[in-house]
Design a protein around this motif. Structure first.
Motif, PDB file in Angstrom:
ATOM      1  N   LEU A 107      44.703  48.148  28.318  1.00 47.63           N
ATOM      2  CA  LEU A 107      44.311  48.717  29.606  1.00 47.63           C
ATOM      3  C   LEU A 107      45.378  49.642  30.172  1.00 47.63           C
ATOM      4  O   LEU A 107      46.566  49.468  29.905  1.00 47.63           O
ATOM      5  CB  LEU A 107      44.045  47.589  30.613  1.00 47.63           C
ATOM      6  CG  LEU A 107      42.953  46.592  30.249  1.00 47.63           C
ATOM      7  CD1 LEU A 107      42.884  45.483  31.286  1.00 47.63           C
ATOM      8  CD2 LEU A 107      41.611  47.289  30.101  1.00 47.63           C
ATOM      9  N   ASP A 111      44.045  49.318  35.795  1.00 46.28           N
ATOM     10  CA  ASP A 111      43.147  48.246  35.367  1.00 46.28           C
ATOM     11  C   ASP A 111      43.913  46.980  35.007  1.00 46.28           C
ATOM     12  O   ASP A 111      43.451  45.874  35.283  1.00 46.28           O
ATOM     13  CB  ASP A 111      42.276  48.703  34.195  1.00 46.28           C
ATOM     14  CG  ASP A 111      41.194  49.681  34.623  1.00 46.28           C
ATOM     15  OD1 ASP A 111      40.844  49.708  35.820  1.00 46.28           O
ATOM     16  OD2 ASP A 111      40.686  50.424  33.761  1.00 46.28           O
ATOM     17  N   ARG A 112      45.090  47.117  34.383  1.00 50.35           N
ATOM     18  CA  ARG A 112      45.908  45.955  34.067  1.00 50.35           C
ATOM     19  C   ARG A 112      46.320  45.240  35.352  1.00 50.35           C
ATOM     20  O   ARG A 112      46.205  44.020  35.469  1.00 50.35           O
ATOM     21  CB  ARG A 112      47.150  46.362  33.270  1.00 50.35           C
ATOM     22  CG  ARG A 112      48.010  45.163  32.887  1.00 50.35           C
ATOM     23  CD  ARG A 112      49.270  45.523  32.112  1.00 50.35           C
ATOM     24  NE  ARG A 112      48.974  46.401  31.004  1.00 50.35           N
ATOM     25  CZ  ARG A 112      49.433  47.654  30.907  1.00 50.35           C
ATOM     26  NH1 ARG A 112      50.215  48.149  31.833  1.00 50.35           N
ATOM     27  NH2 ARG A 112      49.128  48.395  29.866  1.00 50.35           N
ATOM     28  N   LEU A 114      44.852  45.393  38.259  1.00 53.39           N
ATOM     29  CA  LEU A 114      43.657  44.832  38.874  1.00 53.39           C
ATOM     30  C   LEU A 114      43.298  43.493  38.239  1.00 53.39           C
ATOM     31  O   LEU A 114      43.056  42.504  38.929  1.00 53.39           O
ATOM     32  CB  LEU A 114      42.509  45.833  38.725  1.00 53.39           C
ATOM     33  CG  LEU A 114      41.237  45.545  39.488  1.00 53.39           C
ATOM     34  CD1 LEU A 114      40.578  46.842  39.902  1.00 53.39           C
ATOM     35  CD2 LEU A 114      40.281  44.727  38.665  1.00 53.39           C
ATOM     36  N   LEU A 115      43.298  43.453  36.911  1.00 55.10           N
ATOM     37  CA  LEU A 115      42.946  42.221  36.217  1.00 55.10           C
ATOM     38  C   LEU A 115      43.985  41.122  36.464  1.00 55.10           C
ATOM     39  O   LEU A 115      43.623  39.962  36.685  1.00 55.10           O
ATOM     40  CB  LEU A 115      42.772  42.473  34.717  1.00 55.10           C
ATOM     41  CG  LEU A 115      42.256  41.308  33.886  1.00 55.10           C
ATOM     42  CD1 LEU A 115      40.950  40.745  34.442  1.00 55.10           C
ATOM     43  CD2 LEU A 115      42.080  41.736  32.441  1.00 55.10           C
ATOM     44  N   ASP A 118      43.376  39.717  39.828  1.00 54.48           N
ATOM     45  CA  ASP A 118      42.185  38.869  39.788  1.00 54.48           C
ATOM     46  C   ASP A 118      42.531  37.505  39.181  1.00 54.48           C
ATOM     47  O   ASP A 118      42.088  36.471  39.671  1.00 54.48           O
ATOM     48  CB  ASP A 118      41.076  39.551  38.995  1.00 54.48           C
ATOM     49  CG  ASP A 118      39.772  38.781  39.053  1.00 54.48           C
ATOM     50  OD1 ASP A 118      39.165  38.719  40.145  1.00 54.48           O
ATOM     51  OD2 ASP A 118      39.361  38.230  38.015  1.00 54.48           O
ATOM     52  N   VAL A 138      37.024  48.431  43.617  1.00 56.03           N
ATOM     53  CA  VAL A 138      37.576  47.286  42.897  1.00 56.03           C
ATOM     54  C   VAL A 138      36.444  46.533  42.203  1.00 56.03           C
ATOM     55  O   VAL A 138      36.555  46.162  41.032  1.00 56.03           O
ATOM     56  CB  VAL A 138      38.370  46.351  43.837  1.00 56.03           C
ATOM     57  CG1 VAL A 138      38.701  45.033  43.159  1.00 56.03           C
ATOM     58  CG2 VAL A 138      39.634  47.044  44.328  1.00 56.03           C
ATOM     59  N   ARG A 141      35.285  48.529  39.175  1.00 57.51           N
ATOM     60  CA  ARG A 141      36.263  48.442  38.082  1.00 57.51           C
ATOM     61  C   ARG A 141      36.219  47.066  37.413  1.00 57.51           C
ATOM     62  O   ARG A 141      36.318  46.961  36.197  1.00 57.51           O
ATOM     63  CB  ARG A 141      37.670  48.743  38.584  1.00 57.51           C
ATOM     64  CG  ARG A 141      37.936  50.215  38.759  1.00 57.51           C
ATOM     65  CD  ARG A 141      39.370  50.429  39.270  1.00 57.51           C
ATOM     66  NE  ARG A 141      39.672  51.828  39.372  1.00 57.51           N
ATOM     67  CZ  ARG A 141      40.426  52.500  38.511  1.00 57.51           C
ATOM     68  NH1 ARG A 141      40.958  51.903  37.477  1.00 57.51           N
ATOM     69  NH2 ARG A 141      40.659  53.786  38.682  1.00 57.51           N
ATOM     70  N   MET A 142      36.075  46.008  38.213  1.00 59.25           N
ATOM     71  CA  MET A 142      36.003  44.662  37.636  1.00 59.25           C
ATOM     72  C   MET A 142      34.761  44.527  36.767  1.00 59.25           C
ATOM     73  O   MET A 142      34.820  43.941  35.688  1.00 59.25           O
ATOM     74  CB  MET A 142      36.006  43.594  38.730  1.00 59.25           C
ATOM     75  CG  MET A 142      37.377  43.244  39.263  1.00 59.25           C
ATOM     76  SD  MET A 142      38.558  42.731  37.990  1.00 59.25           S
ATOM     77  CE  MET A 142      37.767  41.294  37.318  1.00 59.25           C
ATOM     78  N   ARG A 144      33.235  46.896  35.152  1.00 55.29           N
ATOM     79  CA  ARG A 144      33.491  47.659  33.926  1.00 55.29           C
ATOM     80  C   ARG A 144      34.450  46.926  33.003  1.00 55.29           C
ATOM     81  O   ARG A 144      34.262  46.933  31.780  1.00 55.29           O
ATOM     82  CB  ARG A 144      34.028  49.049  34.268  1.00 55.29           C
ATOM     83  CG  ARG A 144      32.975  49.951  34.864  1.00 55.29           C
ATOM     84  CD  ARG A 144      33.524  51.309  35.190  1.00 55.29           C
ATOM     85  NE  ARG A 144      32.495  52.123  35.825  1.00 55.29           N
ATOM     86  CZ  ARG A 144      32.742  53.174  36.577  1.00 55.29           C
ATOM     87  NH1 ARG A 144      33.991  53.568  36.790  1.00 55.29           N
ATOM     88  NH2 ARG A 144      31.760  53.856  37.120  1.00 55.29           N
ATOM     89  N   LEU A 145      35.474  46.302  33.572  1.00 58.75           N
ATOM     90  CA  LEU A 145      36.410  45.539  32.742  1.00 58.75           C
ATOM     91  C   LEU A 145      35.702  44.365  32.066  1.00 58.75           C
ATOM     92  O   LEU A 145      35.944  44.089  30.883  1.00 58.75           O
ATOM     93  CB  LEU A 145      37.590  45.027  33.578  1.00 58.75           C
ATOM     94  CG  LEU A 145      38.606  46.073  33.988  1.00 58.75           C
ATOM     95  CD1 LEU A 145      39.614  45.487  34.985  1.00 58.75           C
ATOM     96  CD2 LEU A 145      39.334  46.617  32.767  1.00 58.75           C
ATOM     97  N   GLN A 148      33.682  45.819  29.241  1.00 57.50           N
ATOM     98  CA  GLN A 148      34.560  46.177  28.123  1.00 57.50           C
ATOM     99  C   GLN A 148      34.963  44.938  27.340  1.00 57.50           C
ATOM    100  O   GLN A 148      34.926  44.922  26.112  1.00 57.50           O
ATOM    101  CB  GLN A 148      35.834  46.868  28.622  1.00 57.50           C
ATOM    102  CG  GLN A 148      35.691  48.285  29.019  1.00 57.50           C
ATOM    103  CD  GLN A 148      37.019  48.846  29.530  1.00 57.50           C
ATOM    104  OE1 GLN A 148      38.049  48.171  29.507  1.00 57.50           O
ATOM    105  NE2 GLN A 148      36.992  50.075  29.999  1.00 57.50           N
TER     106      GLN A 148
END
Length: 156
Positions: A107, A111-112, A114-115, A118, A138, A141-142, A144-145, A148
């Protein structure tokens, strides 16, 4: 009102685990403690500028994240870093941690971060505040993550 030293020590005590996990993710295994020390210094230097517009824990994470990203840029460290063994379920298998490490390493910085937030059980609003995004961004993006991750590791 507590003195600056007492306030700072309380801030470190309340956030130490989170700061260590962030430092381990953004620095290589030999340097994470140096990054953690840099984060502590930045927090100390910035504490008087905290204006209360955000939650203190959110502000701490923002300062720590900015310091970590700067550290990575200075060191030109490739993406990935180290994911601490205590993330997630304590019963997780080693293979699950390897998958998490691999996914995080793939990522980008936003994104890194964000994760990781979380995984720290921060709310969407706190994550948005740290990253300067809207709560809706947010959430997107979550989603989409998760897609993925599902496509890469769960679908045949």
């Amino acid at each position: 009102m507590p003195t600056s030293d007492v306030r700072f020590q309380r801030l470190l005590d309340d956030n130490q685990g989170r700061l260590e996990r962030l430092a381990r993710q953004y620095a290589d295994p030999a340097d994470w403690q140096d990054l953690l020390q840099d984060i502590h210094v930045q927090l100390w230097l910035s504490l008087d500028s905290f204006d209360g517009r955000a939650q203190l824990s959110t502000w701490v994470y923002r300062v720590a994240l900015n310091t970590a990203i700067s550290h990575r840029r200075k060191r030109r460290m490739p993406p990935g870093g180290e994911v601490p063994d205590n993330l997630g379920d304590s019963g997780a298998t080693h293979d699950s941690l390897d998958v998490l490490r691999e996914f995080l390493a793939s990522l980008g910085s936003i994104d890194r971060a964000l994760l990781l937030m979380d995984l720290e059980d921060m709310t969407r609003e706190q994550i948005a505040d740290v990253l300067g995004l809207s709560s809706g961004a947010v959430a997107v993006r979550m989603t989409r993550l998760k897609q993925q991750f599902s496509q890469r590791y769960l679908e045949p």
